[in-house]
Design a protein around this motif. Structure first.
Motif, PDB file in Angstrom:
ATOM      1  N   SER A 173       0.824  -1.211   0.000  1.00  0.00           N
ATOM      2  CA  SER A 173       0.000   0.000   0.000  1.00  0.00           C
ATOM      3  C   SER A 173       0.856   1.258   0.000  1.00  0.00           C
ATOM      4  O   SER A 173       0.641   2.179  -0.799  1.00  0.00           O
ATOM      5  N   THR A 226       5.015   5.720  -4.722  1.00  0.00           N
ATOM      6  CA  THR A 226       5.428   5.730  -6.127  1.00  0.00           C
ATOM      7  C   THR A 226       4.490   6.593  -6.959  1.00  0.00           C
ATOM      8  O   THR A 226       4.927   7.390  -7.811  1.00  0.00           O
ATOM      9  N   THR A 227       3.193   6.466  -6.723  1.00  0.00           N
ATOM     10  CA  THR A 227       2.203   7.229  -7.486  1.00  0.00           C
ATOM     11  C   THR A 227       2.333   8.723  -7.243  1.00  0.00           C
ATOM     12  O   THR A 227       2.211   9.531  -8.181  1.00  0.00           O
ATOM     13  N   THR A 228       2.578   9.110  -6.006  1.00  0.00           N
ATOM     14  CA  THR A 228       2.663  10.534  -5.668  1.00  0.00           C
ATOM     15  C   THR A 228       4.074  11.097  -5.813  1.00  0.00           C
ATOM     16  O   THR A 228       4.272  12.313  -5.657  1.00  0.00           O
ATOM     17  N   GLY A 229       5.033  10.241  -6.100  1.00  0.00           N
ATOM     18  CA  GLY A 229       6.413  10.702  -6.227  1.00  0.00           C
ATOM     19  C   GLY A 229       7.038  11.101  -4.904  1.00  0.00           C
ATOM     20  O   GLY A 229       8.043  11.821  -4.886  1.00  0.00           O
ATOM     21  N   SER A 230       6.464  10.621  -3.797  1.00  0.00           N
ATOM     22  CA  SER A 230       6.960  11.006  -2.472  1.00  0.00           C
ATOM     23  C   SER A 230       7.884   9.969  -1.852  1.00  0.00           C
ATOM     24  O   SER A 230       8.452  10.199  -0.783  1.00  0.00           O
ATOM     25  N   ALA A 235       2.983   1.664  -3.193  1.00  0.00           N
ATOM     26  CA  ALA A 235       2.140   2.104  -4.304  1.00  0.00           C
ATOM     27  C   ALA A 235       1.806   3.592  -4.174  1.00  0.00           C
ATOM     28  O   ALA A 235       1.895   4.348  -5.150  1.00  0.00           O
ATOM     29  N   TYR A 236       1.433   4.005  -2.965  1.00  0.00           N
ATOM     30  CA  TYR A 236       1.090   5.423  -2.763  1.00  0.00           C
ATOM     31  C   TYR A 236       2.314   6.311  -2.967  1.00  0.00           C
ATOM     32  O   TYR A 236       2.243   7.344  -3.645  1.00  0.00           O
TER      33      TYR A 236
END
Length: 313
Positions: free
Chosen positions: A217, A223-227, A220-221
């Motif tokens: 989780s 990677t998606t937000t670039g954070s 994924a978060y």
């Protein structure tokens, strides 16, 4: 050495030895667990100070914890024989993955988000209201009665949080309180669902499936937000490893080892030292304030939790 200690904490009582020596070991194991969990908020504050963000800390926490828990499981299986089943299937697998993706992910995200607004001690005290929410959910969904003692405990716990949050504003944010209360509610749901799942599987095996789901989780978060980012300093890595080992794997394994020796109710009573550890470490290591109202409110929370656990015996 660490792996040997963790493995033996799970297997030493496999023959049902309940003598005094075993009970003392069980008490020590649960105290170790409570101290480990009590370091989480302080280590979280240190991670923020090292420049890490919430998704990065939690993704690394659960990834490293997954590797260590599975190492313990494999070592335990070798000691106990190859007959022990480590992989969950069917409904249990679905429940475990859901607990990781939703329950543990939500609880941890809200806890660390609230930690950005509150001191480590106050954050842990507010989270420790979760036994009260477990009582309510258990009454609603599991048919457990709300006895007179439990009805006394509920306002004590919630009144203690209100005292911490509303009387003295030092180190306290109403937004942070609300966020961490949300974490306590999610955690209580996680516990109620886990209680049902544990009727069909071992606690550590369940954790071995919950942790990687939570890791996925946050990866994924992030990677998606670039954070998502790795620690840039040795102190950052030290803090992340501390969160994964000292505040996650060690307390999870030792708590299950303690339950085997002294039972869940007594383990719950001993675990009430957890928020005390967090408050003391926050004062000693982070120079966090401890106003009288926080002390009194925290005492009310602990008395309420104590009543809840005594009622469960």
């Amino acid at each position: 050495m660490l792996l040997w200690i963790l493995t033996n904490s799970e297997t030493m009582d496999s023959h049902g030895d309940r003598d005094r020596s075993s009970e003392r070991v069980g008490m020590v194991l649960v105290v170790v667990s409570a101290v480990g969990f009590g370091t989480l908020a302080v280590l979280g504050e240190l991670a923020f100070a090292a420049g890490l963000n919430v998704p990065s800390v939690l993704a690394l926490r659960f990834a490293l914890a997954t590797l260590l828990v599975w190492a313990v499981l494999v070592a335990r299986r070798r000691r106990a024989g190859a007959s022990e089943r480590l992989r969950l299937r069917g409904r249990l697998l679905f429940v475990a993955v859901a607990l990781g993706l939703v329950g543990y992910t939500g609880q941890s995200a809200l806890f660390f988000w609230g930690l950005e607004y509150l001191t480590a001690g106050v954050t842990t005290l507010v989270l420790y209201t979760y036994p009260a929410f477990v009582l309510v959910l258990s009454a609603l969904f599991l048919g457990e009665p709300l006895t007179q003692r439990r009805l006394v405990a509920l306002p004590l716990v919630l009144g203690g949080v209100a005292l911490v949050a509303g009387v003295d504003p030092v180190g306290v944010s109403s937004v942070g309180i609300a966020i961490v209360l949300g974490s306590a509610v999610v955690y209580s749901g996680y516990i109620v669902v886990s209680r049902v799942a544990l009727a069909d599987t071992d606690g550590l095996v369940l954790a071995g499936h919950v942790l990687p789901a939570a890791a996925v989780s946050f990866f994924a978060y992030g990677t998606t937000t670039g954070s998502l980012a790795l620690p840039a300093t040795p102190s950052g890595w030290f803090t992340v490893v501390g969160i994964a080992v000292l505040a996650t794997v060690v307390p999870v394994v030792t708590f299950f080892g303690g339950i085997r020796r002294i039972g869940a109710s007594r383990a719950g009573l001993v675990s009430t030292v957890e928020p005390i550890v967090a408050v003391v470490l926050g004062v000693l290591l982070l120079d966090e304030p401890l106003p009288p109202t926080t002390f009194v409110g925290g005492a009310l929370v602990l008395v309420g939790v104590w009543l809840i656990h005594v009622e469960s015996r």
